[in-house]
Design a protein around this motif. Structure first.
Motif, mmCIF file in Angstrom:
data_model
loop_
_atom_site.group_PDB
_atom_site.id
_atom_site.type_symbol
_atom_site.label_atom_id
_atom_site.label_comp_id
_atom_site.label_asym_id
_atom_site.label_seq_id
_atom_site.Cartn_x
_atom_site.Cartn_y
_atom_site.Cartn_z
ATOM 1 N N PHE A 176 -4.867 23.858 -30.724
ATOM 2 C CA PHE A 176 -4.015 22.999 -31.536
ATOM 3 C C PHE A 176 -2.979 23.749 -32.362
ATOM 4 O O PHE A 176 -2.153 23.125 -33.012
ATOM 5 C CB PHE A 176 -4.870 22.125 -32.451
ATOM 6 C CG PHE A 176 -5.636 21.076 -31.707
ATOM 7 C CD1 PHE A 176 -4.971 20.130 -30.953
ATOM 8 C CD2 PHE A 176 -7.009 21.031 -31.752
ATOM 9 C CE1 PHE A 176 -5.664 19.160 -30.256
ATOM 10 C CE2 PHE A 176 -7.718 20.074 -31.066
ATOM 11 C CZ PHE A 176 -7.041 19.140 -30.310
ATOM 12 N N THR A 177 -3.017 25.077 -32.381
ATOM 13 C CA THR A 177 -2.059 25.807 -33.211
ATOM 14 C C THR A 177 -1.099 26.666 -32.420
ATOM 15 O O THR A 177 -0.275 27.347 -33.012
ATOM 16 C CB THR A 177 -2.790 26.709 -34.225
ATOM 17 O OG1 THR A 177 -3.621 27.629 -33.514
ATOM 18 C CG2 THR A 177 -3.598 25.903 -35.194
ATOM 19 N N THR A 178 -1.186 26.677 -31.096
ATOM 20 C CA THR A 178 -0.269 27.505 -30.327
ATOM 21 C C THR A 178 0.742 26.639 -29.606
ATOM 22 O O THR A 178 0.500 25.491 -29.274
ATOM 23 C CB THR A 178 -1.015 28.359 -29.282
ATOM 24 O OG1 THR A 178 -1.712 27.487 -28.408
ATOM 25 C CG2 THR A 178 -1.962 29.319 -29.938
ATOM 26 N N ASN A 226 1.459 6.053 -32.401
ATOM 27 C CA ASN A 226 0.309 5.357 -32.994
ATOM 28 C C ASN A 226 -1.007 5.866 -32.414
ATOM 29 O O ASN A 226 -1.996 6.037 -33.137
ATOM 30 C CB ASN A 226 0.430 3.848 -32.775
ATOM 31 C CG ASN A 226 1.576 3.241 -33.563
ATOM 32 O OD1 ASN A 226 2.042 3.821 -34.531
ATOM 33 N ND2 ASN A 226 2.046 2.090 -33.116
ATOM 34 N N ALA A 227 -1.030 6.100 -31.101
ATOM 35 C CA ALA A 227 -2.249 6.609 -30.468
ATOM 36 C C ALA A 227 -2.580 8.004 -30.979
ATOM 37 O O ALA A 227 -3.753 8.322 -31.238
ATOM 38 C CB ALA A 227 -2.086 6.618 -28.946
ATOM 39 N N ASN A 280 -5.900 11.560 -34.329
ATOM 40 C CA ASN A 280 -5.955 12.541 -35.418
ATOM 41 C C ASN A 280 -6.786 12.042 -36.594
ATOM 42 O O ASN A 280 -7.382 12.834 -37.314
ATOM 43 C CB ASN A 280 -4.552 12.909 -35.895
ATOM 44 C CG ASN A 280 -3.821 13.773 -34.896
ATOM 45 O OD1 ASN A 280 -4.443 14.408 -34.043
ATOM 46 N ND2 ASN A 280 -2.504 13.801 -34.996
ATOM 47 N N SER A 281 -6.839 10.734 -36.788
ATOM 48 C CA SER A 281 -7.647 10.209 -37.889
ATOM 49 C C SER A 281 -9.137 10.364 -37.609
ATOM 50 O O SER A 281 -9.943 10.402 -38.536
ATOM 51 C CB SER A 281 -7.307 8.748 -38.156
ATOM 52 O OG SER A 281 -7.733 7.947 -37.073
ATOM 53 N N MET A 291 -15.203 13.576 -35.923
ATOM 54 C CA MET A 291 -15.684 14.305 -34.748
ATOM 55 C C MET A 291 -16.149 15.704 -35.114
ATOM 56 O O MET A 291 -17.121 16.209 -34.559
ATOM 57 C CB MET A 291 -14.582 14.366 -33.682
ATOM 58 C CG MET A 291 -14.242 13.022 -33.090
ATOM 59 S SD MET A 291 -15.667 12.142 -32.419
ATOM 60 C CE MET A 291 -16.117 13.208 -31.089
ATOM 61 N N SER A 292 -15.472 16.341 -36.056
ATOM 62 C CA SER A 292 -15.899 17.664 -36.513
ATOM 63 C C SER A 292 -17.273 17.591 -37.167
ATOM 64 O O SER A 292 -18.134 18.443 -36.926
ATOM 65 C CB SER A 292 -14.875 18.233 -37.492
ATOM 66 O OG SER A 292 -15.313 19.440 -38.029
#
Length: 191
Positions: A115-117, A47-48, A53-54, A59-60
């Protein structure tokens, strides 16, 4: 004396502990709800993570807005420094105009890499970076040699000693760069 005091403290603590300690069926952080309908540890973490992620698009947007505002402040300060001919403001505004886009791009690239590695892709990224630096070193050395040849041409036509010195310096630096670009990937891969 200190040992006696420490021994007494340990004795008092051991007498205060309960005589029997019962083990739970499963540790509380692994329990999945149960009769009390409390979420377990795995559900809480899930949930956290979903709530964090939401907030990513927000933030971006905020990050982009902050860097845009900083860039616009740099432009306004640059115009002010040109009008008033203030050197320190000109220096700070040009440095802001140079570093805000660089920092923005580095933060974006860093977040994408972060975030992608995973563990297996890290080695591929490191080898790609080493290869990029090696090829960049070769092309920079070729550029230095070409600029050095132009300096040699100016030296032959004008016979000015500075052009001869620059020709020699560029050749030495390009040879050092070629050697480093050839040797360092082998050394870094051997570590």
């Amino acid at each position: 004396m200190k040992r006696l005091g420490a021994g007494l403290v340990l004795l008092i603590i051991s007498l205060q502990l309960p005589q029997k300690i019962y083990a739970a069926e499963s540790p509380p952080y692994l329990q999945q709800g149960g009769a009390s309908n409390k979420p377990g540890f795995a559900e809480t973490i899930s949930n956290a993570t979903q709530s964090i992620n939401s907030y990513a698009p927000i933030m971006s947007f905020i990050l982009s807005a902050v860097f845009t505002i900083m860039f616009l402040i740099g432009v306004i300060r640059l115009a002010y420094s040109i009008i008033t001919k203030t050197g320190s403001v000109l220096k700070h505004s040009t440095s802001m105009l140079l570093w805000v886009p660089v920092a923005f791009i580095l933060i974006r690239i860093g977040s994408i890499i972060m975030f992608t590695t995973n563990g297996s892709n890290d080695i591929l990224i490191a080898s790609d970076i080493i290869h990029l630096l090696q090829v960049t070193g070769y092309f920079a050395a070729i550029g230095m040699i070409l600029v050095g040849l132009i300096m040699l041409l100016f030296f032959k036509f004008l016979e000015h000693p500075d052009f001869g010195r620059w020709f020699k310096r560029l050749n030495v630096v390009s040879i050092i760069l070629i050697c480093l670009s050839t040797i360092m990937p082998v050394v870094l891969n051997g570590i």
